[in-house]
Design a protein around this motif. Structure first.
Motif, mmCIF file in Angstrom:
data_model
loop_
_atom_site.group_PDB
_atom_site.id
_atom_site.type_symbol
_atom_site.label_atom_id
_atom_site.label_comp_id
_atom_site.label_asym_id
_atom_site.label_seq_id
_atom_site.Cartn_x
_atom_site.Cartn_y
_atom_site.Cartn_z
ATOM 1 N N VAL A 1 -2.104 37.417 -22.195
ATOM 2 C CA VAL A 1 -1.636 38.794 -22.327
ATOM 3 C C VAL A 1 -0.113 38.814 -22.363
ATOM 4 O O VAL A 1 0.535 38.411 -21.392
ATOM 5 N N PRO A 2 0.503 39.278 -23.445
ATOM 6 C CA PRO A 2 1.961 39.393 -23.485
ATOM 7 C C PRO A 2 2.446 40.494 -22.546
ATOM 8 O O PRO A 2 1.677 41.367 -22.128
ATOM 9 N N LEU A 3 3.731 40.480 -22.250
ATOM 10 C CA LEU A 3 4.297 41.422 -21.284
ATOM 11 C C LEU A 3 4.076 42.873 -21.689
ATOM 12 O O LEU A 3 3.752 43.722 -20.853
ATOM 13 N N LYS B 1 1.709 44.260 -23.143
ATOM 14 C CA LYS B 1 0.357 44.693 -22.826
ATOM 15 C C LYS B 1 0.094 44.651 -21.322
ATOM 16 O O LYS B 1 -0.632 45.493 -20.794
ATOM 17 N N ALA B 2 0.702 43.680 -20.640
ATOM 18 C CA ALA B 2 0.495 43.563 -19.198
ATOM 19 C C ALA B 2 1.004 44.793 -18.459
ATOM 20 O O ALA B 2 0.368 45.263 -17.502
ATOM 21 N N VAL B 3 2.144 45.343 -18.887
ATOM 22 C CA VAL B 3 2.728 46.486 -18.176
ATOM 23 C C VAL B 3 1.915 47.770 -18.379
ATOM 24 O O VAL B 3 2.177 48.769 -17.703
ATOM 25 N N ARG B 4 0.947 47.747 -19.281
ATOM 26 C CA ARG B 4 0.081 48.909 -19.462
ATOM 27 C C ARG B 4 -1.113 48.888 -18.514
ATOM 28 O O ARG B 4 -1.908 49.844 -18.491
ATOM 29 N N LYS B 5 -1.270 47.817 -17.770
ATOM 30 C CA LYS B 5 -2.406 47.674 -16.868
ATOM 31 C C LYS B 5 -2.017 48.122 -15.465
ATOM 32 O O LYS B 5 -0.939 47.802 -14.965
ATOM 33 N N ASP B 6 -2.913 48.858 -14.798
ATOM 34 C CA ASP B 6 -2.606 49.304 -13.436
ATOM 35 C C ASP B 6 -2.544 48.138 -12.458
ATOM 36 O O ASP B 6 -1.850 48.212 -11.437
ATOM 37 N N ALA C 1 -0.001 33.805 -13.866
ATOM 38 C CA ALA C 1 -0.567 32.838 -14.811
ATOM 39 C C ALA C 1 -2.074 33.019 -14.958
ATOM 40 O O ALA C 1 -2.623 32.900 -16.057
ATOM 41 N N ASP C 2 -2.764 33.314 -13.862
ATOM 42 C CA ASP C 2 -4.211 33.514 -13.908
ATOM 43 C C ASP C 2 -4.582 34.728 -14.755
ATOM 44 O O ASP C 2 -5.486 34.668 -15.600
ATOM 45 N N LEU C 3 -3.897 35.844 -14.504
ATOM 46 C CA LEU C 3 -4.275 37.102 -15.144
ATOM 47 C C LEU C 3 -3.782 37.220 -16.580
ATOM 48 O O LEU C 3 -4.471 37.788 -17.429
ATOM 49 N N TYR C 4 -2.577 36.707 -16.843
ATOM 50 C CA TYR C 4 -1.939 36.980 -18.126
ATOM 51 C C TYR C 4 -1.687 35.727 -18.961
ATOM 52 O O TYR C 4 -1.186 35.828 -20.079
ATOM 53 N N GLY C 5 -2.021 34.534 -18.450
ATOM 54 C CA GLY C 5 -1.900 33.304 -19.217
ATOM 55 C C GLY C 5 -0.534 32.654 -19.099
ATOM 56 O O GLY C 5 0.480 33.322 -18.876
ATOM 57 N N VAL C 6 -0.488 31.325 -19.251
ATOM 58 C CA VAL C 6 0.768 30.598 -19.075
ATOM 59 C C VAL C 6 1.714 30.756 -20.263
ATOM 60 O O VAL C 6 2.911 30.533 -20.136
ATOM 61 N N GLN C 7 1.184 31.151 -21.421
ATOM 62 C CA GLN C 7 2.063 31.303 -22.581
ATOM 63 C C GLN C 7 3.147 32.342 -22.322
ATOM 64 O O GLN C 7 4.283 32.207 -22.787
ATOM 65 N N HIS C 8 2.796 33.381 -21.562
ATOM 66 C CA HIS C 8 3.732 34.469 -21.302
ATOM 67 C C HIS C 8 4.125 34.558 -19.825
ATOM 68 O O HIS C 8 4.657 35.580 -19.394
ATOM 69 N N VAL C 9 3.874 33.519 -19.055
ATOM 70 C CA VAL C 9 4.093 33.618 -17.612
ATOM 71 C C VAL C 9 5.572 33.799 -17.281
ATOM 72 O O VAL C 9 5.914 34.451 -16.284
ATOM 73 N N SER C 10 6.481 33.244 -18.089
ATOM 74 C CA SER C 10 7.905 33.428 -17.812
ATOM 75 C C SER C 10 8.277 34.904 -17.859
ATOM 76 O O SER C 10 9.066 35.376 -17.045
ATOM 77 N N ALA C 11 7.690 35.621 -18.807
ATOM 78 C CA ALA C 11 7.997 37.040 -18.942
ATOM 79 C C ALA C 11 7.228 37.887 -17.932
ATOM 80 O O ALA C 11 7.800 38.786 -17.298
ATOM 81 N N THR C 12 5.930 37.620 -17.771
ATOM 82 C CA THR C 12 5.133 38.460 -16.881
ATOM 83 C C THR C 12 5.545 38.272 -15.423
ATOM 84 O O THR C 12 5.720 39.257 -14.686
ATOM 85 N N PHE C 13 5.719 37.020 -14.991
ATOM 86 C CA PHE C 13 6.183 36.825 -13.630
ATOM 87 C C PHE C 13 7.627 37.292 -13.485
ATOM 88 O O PHE C 13 8.014 37.830 -12.442
ATOM 89 N N GLY C 14 8.434 37.113 -14.535
ATOM 90 C CA GLY C 14 9.806 37.607 -14.476
ATOM 91 C C GLY C 14 9.857 39.101 -14.256
ATOM 92 O O GLY C 14 10.700 39.603 -13.501
ATOM 93 N N ALA C 15 8.961 39.841 -14.905
ATOM 94 C CA ALA C 15 8.910 41.290 -14.701
ATOM 95 C C ALA C 15 8.478 41.630 -13.275
ATOM 96 O O ALA C 15 9.048 42.518 -12.630
#
Length: 412
Positions: free
Chosen positions: A209-211, A213-218, A335-349
Protein backbone atom coordinates in the motif's frame (compact mmCIF):
# COMPACT_ATOMS: atom_id res chain seq x y z
CA UNK A 1 13.63 -6.09 -8.03
CA UNK A 2 14.44 -9.75 -8.33
CA UNK A 3 16.21 -11.87 -5.79
CA UNK A 4 19.50 -11.62 -7.62
CA UNK A 5 19.71 -8.10 -6.32
CA UNK A 6 19.90 -9.35 -2.76
CA UNK A 7 23.31 -8.59 -1.23
CA UNK A 8 25.80 -11.42 -0.88
CA UNK A 9 26.70 -10.22 2.61
CA UNK A 10 25.06 -12.18 5.42
CA UNK A 11 21.99 -10.42 6.87
CA UNK A 12 23.45 -10.67 10.39
CA UNK A 13 26.44 -8.59 9.31
CA UNK A 14 24.14 -5.99 7.78
CA UNK A 15 22.07 -5.91 10.97
CA UNK A 16 25.25 -5.37 12.98
CA UNK A 17 26.21 -2.42 10.76
CA UNK A 18 22.75 -0.95 11.22
CA UNK A 19 23.06 -1.33 15.00
CA UNK A 20 26.44 0.43 15.01
CA UNK A 21 25.09 3.35 12.99
CA UNK A 22 22.02 3.60 15.22
CA UNK A 23 24.22 3.45 18.33
CA UNK A 24 26.16 6.46 17.09
CA UNK A 25 23.19 8.65 16.16
CA UNK A 26 21.30 7.71 19.33
CA UNK A 27 23.73 9.94 21.22
CA UNK A 28 22.14 12.97 19.57
CA UNK A 29 18.86 12.39 21.39
CA UNK A 30 19.79 10.56 24.56
CA UNK A 31 22.65 12.81 25.70
CA UNK A 32 20.84 16.11 25.13
CA UNK A 33 19.62 16.27 28.72
CA UNK A 34 23.26 16.30 29.94
CA UNK A 35 23.94 19.56 28.09
CA UNK A 36 20.73 21.41 29.00
CA UNK A 37 21.86 22.95 32.35
CA UNK A 38 25.18 24.11 30.89
CA UNK A 39 23.51 25.71 27.85
CA UNK A 40 20.98 27.37 30.15
CA UNK A 41 23.68 28.94 32.32
CA UNK A 42 25.91 29.94 29.41
CA UNK A 43 23.19 31.68 27.38
CA UNK A 44 21.25 32.99 30.43
CA UNK A 45 17.93 31.51 29.33
CA UNK A 46 15.34 29.27 30.98
CA UNK A 47 14.76 25.55 30.60
CA UNK A 48 11.76 25.98 28.28
CA UNK A 49 13.84 28.01 25.81
CA UNK A 50 16.62 25.41 25.76
CA UNK A 51 14.18 22.54 25.44
CA UNK A 52 12.65 24.19 22.39
CA UNK A 53 15.92 23.21 20.70
CA UNK A 54 15.18 19.58 21.56
CA UNK A 55 11.71 19.91 20.01
CA UNK A 56 13.24 21.42 16.86
CA UNK A 57 15.72 18.53 16.68
CA UNK A 58 12.95 15.93 16.97
CA UNK A 59 10.71 17.77 14.51
CA UNK A 60 13.36 18.01 11.81
CA UNK A 61 14.45 14.41 12.42
CA UNK A 62 10.96 13.02 11.98
CA UNK A 63 10.05 15.26 9.05
CA UNK A 64 13.27 14.34 7.24
CA UNK A 65 12.51 10.63 7.73
CA UNK A 66 9.16 11.19 5.98
CA UNK A 67 10.64 13.39 3.22
CA UNK A 68 13.40 10.91 2.49
CA UNK A 69 10.95 8.02 2.47
CA UNK A 70 8.89 9.79 -0.19
CA UNK A 71 11.67 11.34 -2.30
CA UNK A 72 14.74 9.09 -2.07
CA UNK A 73 14.95 6.03 -4.32
CA UNK A 74 16.39 2.73 -3.03
CA UNK A 75 19.54 3.38 -5.07
CA UNK A 76 20.33 6.60 -3.18
CA UNK A 77 19.67 5.60 0.43
CA UNK A 78 23.33 4.81 1.20
CA UNK A 79 24.58 8.14 -0.19
CA UNK A 80 21.94 9.94 1.89
CA UNK A 81 23.09 8.09 5.04
CA UNK A 82 26.70 9.12 4.44
CA UNK A 83 25.68 12.74 3.82
CA UNK A 84 23.62 12.70 7.00
CA UNK A 85 26.60 11.45 8.99
CA UNK A 86 28.69 14.40 7.83
CA UNK A 87 25.86 16.83 8.57
CA UNK A 88 25.75 15.58 12.16
CA UNK A 89 29.41 16.45 12.64
CA UNK A 90 28.87 19.94 11.26
CA UNK A 91 25.82 20.51 13.46
CA UNK A 92 27.72 19.55 16.61
CA UNK A 93 30.53 21.92 15.70
CA UNK A 94 27.94 24.65 15.26
CA UNK A 95 26.51 23.91 18.71
CA UNK A 96 29.98 24.18 20.22
CA UNK A 97 30.44 27.74 18.97
CA UNK A 98 26.85 28.99 19.34
CA UNK A 99 26.61 32.12 21.47
CA UNK A 100 22.94 32.88 20.81
CA UNK A 101 19.80 30.87 21.27
CA UNK A 102 18.89 31.29 17.59
CA UNK A 103 22.16 29.67 16.56
CA UNK A 104 21.40 26.73 18.86
CA UNK A 105 18.02 26.27 17.19
CA UNK A 106 19.55 26.26 13.70
CA UNK A 107 22.15 23.69 14.72
CA UNK A 108 19.49 21.53 16.37
CA UNK A 109 17.55 21.61 13.09
CA UNK A 110 20.63 20.52 11.13
CA UNK A 111 21.33 17.81 13.71
CA UNK A 112 17.79 16.49 13.36
CA UNK A 113 18.07 16.33 9.57
CA UNK A 114 21.37 14.48 9.78
CA UNK A 115 19.98 11.93 12.22
CA UNK A 116 16.87 11.51 10.06
CA UNK A 117 19.02 10.68 7.02
CA UNK A 118 20.76 7.85 8.86
CA UNK A 119 17.68 6.66 10.75
CA UNK A 120 15.57 6.35 7.60
CA UNK A 121 18.13 4.13 5.88
CA UNK A 122 18.63 1.93 8.93
CA UNK A 123 14.93 1.26 9.46
CA UNK A 124 14.28 0.65 5.76
CA UNK A 125 17.02 -1.96 5.69
CA UNK A 126 16.23 -3.62 9.05
CA UNK A 127 12.63 -4.51 8.18
CA UNK A 128 13.84 -6.32 5.03
CA UNK A 129 16.47 -8.54 6.63
CA UNK A 130 14.39 -11.11 8.54
CA UNK A 131 10.70 -11.03 7.42
CA UNK A 132 9.66 -13.85 9.76
CA UNK A 133 11.23 -12.07 12.74
CA UNK A 134 10.65 -8.51 11.67
CA UNK A 135 9.84 -7.28 15.17
CA UNK A 136 13.07 -8.69 16.56
CA UNK A 137 15.15 -7.31 13.67
CA UNK A 138 13.61 -3.86 14.05
CA UNK A 139 14.15 -4.09 17.79
CA UNK A 140 17.80 -5.02 17.42
CA UNK A 141 18.36 -2.03 15.15
CA UNK A 142 16.48 0.26 17.51
CA UNK A 143 18.33 -1.07 20.56
CA UNK A 144 21.45 0.64 19.31
CA UNK A 145 19.61 3.96 19.11
CA UNK A 146 18.13 3.60 22.57
CA UNK A 147 20.98 1.95 24.48
CA UNK A 148 24.04 3.20 22.66
CA UNK A 149 24.89 5.67 25.41
CA UNK A 150 25.16 2.99 28.07
CA UNK A 151 28.96 3.05 28.07
CA UNK A 152 29.50 6.70 27.16
CA UNK A 153 27.13 8.74 29.33
CA UNK A 154 29.48 8.82 32.34
CA UNK A 155 32.38 9.86 30.12
CA UNK A 156 30.31 12.64 28.55
CA UNK A 157 29.21 13.97 31.94
CA UNK A 158 32.78 14.07 33.22
CA UNK A 159 33.95 15.76 30.02
CA UNK A 160 31.26 18.44 30.38
CA UNK A 161 32.36 19.10 33.95
CA UNK A 162 36.09 19.13 33.20
CA UNK A 163 36.32 20.57 29.67
CA UNK A 164 33.03 22.42 29.29
CA UNK A 165 30.04 21.62 27.13
CA UNK A 166 31.44 23.37 24.04
CA UNK A 167 34.50 21.13 23.73
CA UNK A 168 32.38 18.08 24.58
CA UNK A 169 30.02 18.96 21.73
CA UNK A 170 32.97 18.93 19.32
CA UNK A 171 34.28 15.61 20.62
CA UNK A 172 30.80 14.07 20.41
CA UNK A 173 30.32 15.35 16.86
CA UNK A 174 33.53 13.69 15.68
CA UNK A 175 32.62 10.42 17.38
CA UNK A 176 29.04 10.23 16.07
CA UNK A 177 29.89 11.37 12.55
CA UNK A 178 32.82 9.01 11.97
CA UNK A 179 31.18 5.92 13.48
CA UNK A 180 27.95 6.47 11.54
CA UNK A 181 29.86 7.15 8.31
CA UNK A 182 31.97 4.00 8.69
CA UNK A 183 28.94 1.78 9.37
CA UNK A 184 26.95 3.31 6.50
CA UNK A 185 29.77 2.72 4.04
CA UNK A 186 29.57 -1.06 4.67
CA UNK A 187 25.90 -1.35 3.70
CA UNK A 188 24.59 -2.43 0.26
CA UNK A 189 24.38 0.26 -2.38
CA UNK A 190 20.72 -0.44 -3.04
CA UNK A 191 17.69 -1.59 -1.06
CA UNK A 192 15.91 -4.65 -2.40
CA UNK A 193 12.38 -5.89 -2.45
CA UNK A 194 11.34 -8.48 0.07
CA UNK A 195 11.47 -12.06 -1.15
CA UNK A 196 8.05 -13.64 -1.27
CA UNK A 197 7.41 -16.37 1.29
CA UNK A 198 5.31 -19.38 0.48
CA UNK A 199 3.89 -19.57 4.01
CA UNK A 200 4.18 -16.18 5.70
CA UNK A 201 3.49 -15.88 9.45
CA UNK A 202 -0.06 -14.78 10.32
CA UNK A 203 0.97 -11.16 11.03
CA UNK A 204 2.41 -10.68 7.52
CA UNK A 205 -0.46 -9.71 5.29
CA UNK A 206 1.22 -9.55 1.84
CA UNK A 207 -0.18 -6.04 1.29
CA UNK A 208 1.57 -3.37 -0.77
CA UNK A 209 0.00 0.00 0.00
CA UNK A 210 1.57 3.34 -1.02
CA UNK A 211 1.43 6.26 1.40
CA UNK A 212 -1.34 8.11 -0.44
CA UNK A 213 -3.61 5.09 0.07
CA UNK A 214 -2.41 4.29 3.58
CA UNK A 215 -3.39 7.74 4.91
CA UNK A 216 -6.98 7.10 3.78
CA UNK A 217 -7.29 4.19 6.20
CA UNK A 218 -8.53 4.74 9.76
CA UNK A 219 -5.99 2.18 10.97
CA UNK A 220 -3.18 4.52 9.91
CA UNK A 221 -4.50 7.42 11.97
CA UNK A 222 -5.19 5.23 14.97
CA UNK A 223 -1.58 4.04 14.80
CA UNK A 224 -0.51 7.67 14.54
CA UNK A 225 -2.48 8.57 17.67
CA UNK A 226 -1.01 5.65 19.60
CA UNK A 227 2.50 6.70 18.63
CA UNK A 228 1.96 10.35 19.58
CA UNK A 229 0.57 9.53 23.03
CA UNK A 230 3.19 6.99 24.10
CA UNK A 231 6.06 8.95 22.55
CA UNK A 232 5.03 12.00 24.53
CA UNK A 233 5.29 9.92 27.69
CA UNK A 234 8.68 8.53 26.71
CA UNK A 235 10.16 11.86 25.63
CA UNK A 236 9.23 13.47 28.94
CA UNK A 237 11.27 10.80 30.71
CA UNK A 238 14.08 11.25 28.18
CA UNK A 239 14.33 15.03 28.01
CA UNK A 240 12.99 16.19 31.38
CA UNK A 241 14.58 13.73 33.77
CA UNK A 242 17.31 16.07 34.97
CA UNK A 243 14.93 19.02 35.56
CA UNK A 244 12.63 16.59 37.38
CA UNK A 245 15.49 15.47 39.63
CA UNK A 246 16.41 19.07 40.39
CA UNK A 247 12.80 19.96 41.18
CA UNK A 248 12.74 17.33 43.93
CA UNK A 249 16.30 18.00 45.17
CA UNK A 250 17.67 14.67 43.99
CA UNK A 251 21.42 15.41 43.70
CA UNK A 252 22.62 14.85 40.14
CA UNK A 253 26.16 13.96 41.18
CA UNK A 254 25.25 11.20 43.60
CA UNK A 255 25.42 7.46 43.21
CA UNK A 256 21.61 7.38 43.00
CA UNK A 257 21.48 9.51 39.87
CA UNK A 258 24.34 7.60 38.27
CA UNK A 259 22.55 4.33 39.02
CA UNK A 260 19.38 5.67 37.44
CA UNK A 261 21.20 6.53 34.22
CA UNK A 262 22.80 3.10 34.04
CA UNK A 263 19.48 1.34 34.65
CA UNK A 264 17.73 3.60 32.13
CA UNK A 265 20.23 2.91 29.35
CA UNK A 266 20.34 -0.82 30.04
CA UNK A 267 16.56 -1.27 29.99
CA UNK A 268 16.28 0.99 26.96
CA UNK A 269 18.73 -1.29 25.18
CA UNK A 270 16.96 -4.50 26.24
CA UNK A 271 13.37 -3.37 25.77
CA UNK A 272 13.43 -2.86 22.01
CA UNK A 273 14.47 -6.33 20.82
CA UNK A 274 12.50 -7.90 23.66
CA UNK A 275 9.22 -6.18 22.78
CA UNK A 276 9.92 -6.77 19.10
CA UNK A 277 10.34 -10.51 19.65
CA UNK A 278 7.23 -10.60 21.86
CA UNK A 279 5.26 -9.01 19.02
CA UNK A 280 6.54 -11.70 16.63
CA UNK A 281 4.97 -14.31 18.92
CA UNK A 282 1.76 -12.84 20.34
CA UNK A 283 1.01 -10.17 17.73
CA UNK A 284 1.96 -6.53 17.30
CA UNK A 285 -1.07 -4.88 18.88
CA UNK A 286 -1.26 -7.35 21.75
CA UNK A 287 2.34 -6.51 22.58
CA UNK A 288 1.58 -2.78 22.41
CA UNK A 289 -1.37 -3.19 24.76
CA UNK A 290 0.79 -5.08 27.25
CA UNK A 291 3.57 -2.49 27.13
CA UNK A 292 1.22 0.49 27.42
CA UNK A 293 -0.55 -1.08 30.40
CA UNK A 294 2.76 -1.64 32.14
CA UNK A 295 3.64 2.00 31.52
CA UNK A 296 0.41 3.17 33.15
CA UNK A 297 1.02 1.08 36.27
CA UNK A 298 4.61 2.30 36.62
CA UNK A 299 3.60 5.96 36.31
CA UNK A 300 0.78 5.64 38.85
CA UNK A 301 3.26 4.22 41.37
CA UNK A 302 5.85 6.88 40.53
CA UNK A 303 3.36 9.74 40.94
CA UNK A 304 2.82 8.69 44.56
CA UNK A 305 6.57 8.72 45.34
CA UNK A 306 8.08 11.44 43.16
CA UNK A 307 10.46 12.76 45.82
CA UNK A 308 11.82 9.33 46.77
CA UNK A 309 15.26 8.55 45.35
CA UNK A 310 14.67 4.80 45.15
CA UNK A 311 11.41 5.20 43.24
CA UNK A 312 13.13 7.76 41.01
CA UNK A 313 15.65 5.13 39.93
CA UNK A 314 13.26 2.20 39.61
CA UNK A 315 10.23 3.90 38.06
CA UNK A 316 12.10 6.05 35.57
CA UNK A 317 13.99 2.98 34.33
CA UNK A 318 10.83 0.88 34.09
CA UNK A 319 9.07 3.73 32.30
CA UNK A 320 11.85 3.73 29.72
CA UNK A 321 11.51 -0.04 29.38
CA UNK A 322 7.77 0.29 28.80
CA UNK A 323 7.99 2.69 25.87
CA UNK A 324 10.97 1.21 24.03
CA UNK A 325 8.60 -0.88 21.91
CA UNK A 326 7.71 2.19 19.84
CA UNK A 327 10.89 1.88 17.80
CA UNK A 328 10.65 -1.85 17.17
CA UNK A 329 6.94 -2.59 16.82
CA UNK A 330 5.79 0.43 14.83
CA UNK A 331 8.24 -0.10 11.92
CA UNK A 332 7.23 -3.76 11.89
CA UNK A 333 3.52 -2.85 11.85
CA UNK A 334 4.09 -0.43 8.96
CA UNK A 335 5.87 -3.14 6.98
CA UNK A 336 3.23 -5.76 7.86
CA UNK A 337 0.23 -3.62 6.95
CA UNK A 338 1.53 -1.60 4.02
CA UNK A 339 4.45 -3.64 2.61
CA UNK A 340 8.21 -3.08 2.57
CA UNK A 341 8.20 -1.37 -0.83
CA UNK A 342 6.71 1.74 0.76
CA UNK A 343 7.82 1.27 4.37
CA UNK A 344 10.21 4.26 4.23
CA UNK A 345 7.28 6.52 3.43
CA UNK A 346 4.57 4.90 5.54
CA UNK A 347 6.70 4.56 8.66
CA UNK A 348 8.15 8.01 7.97
CA UNK A 349 4.64 9.45 8.05
CA UNK A 350 3.86 7.64 11.30
CA UNK A 351 7.19 8.78 12.71
CA UNK A 352 6.20 12.44 12.40
CA UNK A 353 4.06 11.77 15.45
CA UNK A 354 7.29 11.96 17.40
CA UNK A 355 7.59 15.62 16.35
CA UNK A 356 4.12 16.36 17.68
CA UNK A 357 4.99 14.60 20.93
CA UNK A 358 8.29 16.47 21.27
CA UNK A 359 6.54 19.84 21.27
CA UNK A 360 4.41 18.67 24.18
CA UNK A 361 7.25 16.87 25.98
CA UNK A 362 9.80 19.70 25.60
CA UNK A 363 8.80 23.34 26.08
CA UNK A 364 5.13 22.69 26.98
CA UNK A 365 6.02 20.34 29.85
CA UNK A 366 8.74 22.76 31.01
CA UNK A 367 6.18 25.56 31.26
CA UNK A 368 3.52 23.38 32.91
CA UNK A 369 5.99 22.05 35.49
CA UNK A 370 6.87 25.62 36.45
CA UNK A 371 3.27 26.83 36.63
CA UNK A 372 1.60 23.74 38.12
CA UNK A 373 3.41 20.60 39.30
CA UNK A 374 5.25 17.49 38.22
CA UNK A 375 2.62 15.41 40.03
CA UNK A 376 -0.01 16.52 37.52
CA UNK A 377 2.28 15.80 34.57
CA UNK A 378 3.06 12.24 35.69
CA UNK A 379 -0.61 11.52 36.39
CA UNK A 380 -1.59 12.75 32.91
CA UNK A 381 1.12 10.53 31.44
CA UNK A 382 -0.34 7.53 33.30
CA UNK A 383 -3.83 8.26 31.96
CA UNK A 384 -2.56 8.59 28.38
CA UNK A 385 -0.69 5.29 28.66
CA UNK A 386 -3.82 3.48 29.82
CA UNK A 387 -5.83 5.11 27.04
CA UNK A 388 -3.22 3.92 24.54
CA UNK A 389 -3.52 0.33 25.79
CA UNK A 390 -7.31 0.34 25.47
CA UNK A 391 -7.20 1.86 21.99
CA UNK A 392 -4.62 -0.66 20.78
CA UNK A 393 -6.48 -3.76 21.93
CA UNK A 394 -10.15 -2.83 21.73
CA UNK A 395 -10.30 -0.26 18.92
CA UNK A 396 -7.37 -0.72 16.53
CA UNK A 397 -7.01 -4.51 16.61
CA UNK A 398 -10.57 -5.27 15.40
CA UNK A 399 -10.12 -2.80 12.55
CA UNK A 400 -6.78 -4.31 11.54
CA UNK A 401 -8.30 -7.79 11.63
CA UNK A 402 -11.14 -6.71 9.34
CA UNK A 403 -8.81 -4.82 7.01
CA UNK A 404 -6.43 -7.73 6.57
CA UNK A 405 -8.93 -10.59 6.49
CA UNK A 406 -8.61 -12.55 3.23
CA UNK A 407 -11.63 -12.13 0.96
CA UNK A 408 -14.25 -14.83 1.26
CA UNK A 409 -14.38 -17.38 -1.54
CA UNK A 410 -17.85 -17.82 -2.93
CA UNK A 411 -18.93 -20.87 -4.88
CA UNK A 412 -21.00 -20.36 -8.01
Amino acid sequence: MDDSKHPAVHPLFLLLCVMVAMTAIGHCQYTWTLFVPSIKRSLHVNFAQVQLGFSIFITLQTCSVLALGVLVTPKLYKAVMCAGSLLIGGAYYGLSVSSQLGHVYVCCAALGMGVGCVYNGCVSLAVRLFPRNRGLASGMAASGYGGGTLLTVSLLRSRIESDGYQLTFRWLGVYVSLISLAASSLLPHELWMEKKMEEPPPHLYRMDVPLKKAVRKDTFWLLYLLLVLITFVGLVVTAQLRPLAEAFDIPIKTFVYALQERADRMLNFISRPLWGSVSDVIGRLEALGLAFSMQAVVLVIWSAHLGDESYFVICSALSTFSWGEVYSIFPAIAADLYGVQHVSATFGALYTGKAVASILAGPVVSVVSDLLSWYLIIEVMAFLSLLDALLAVFVLKPRVDRETRPPAITLA
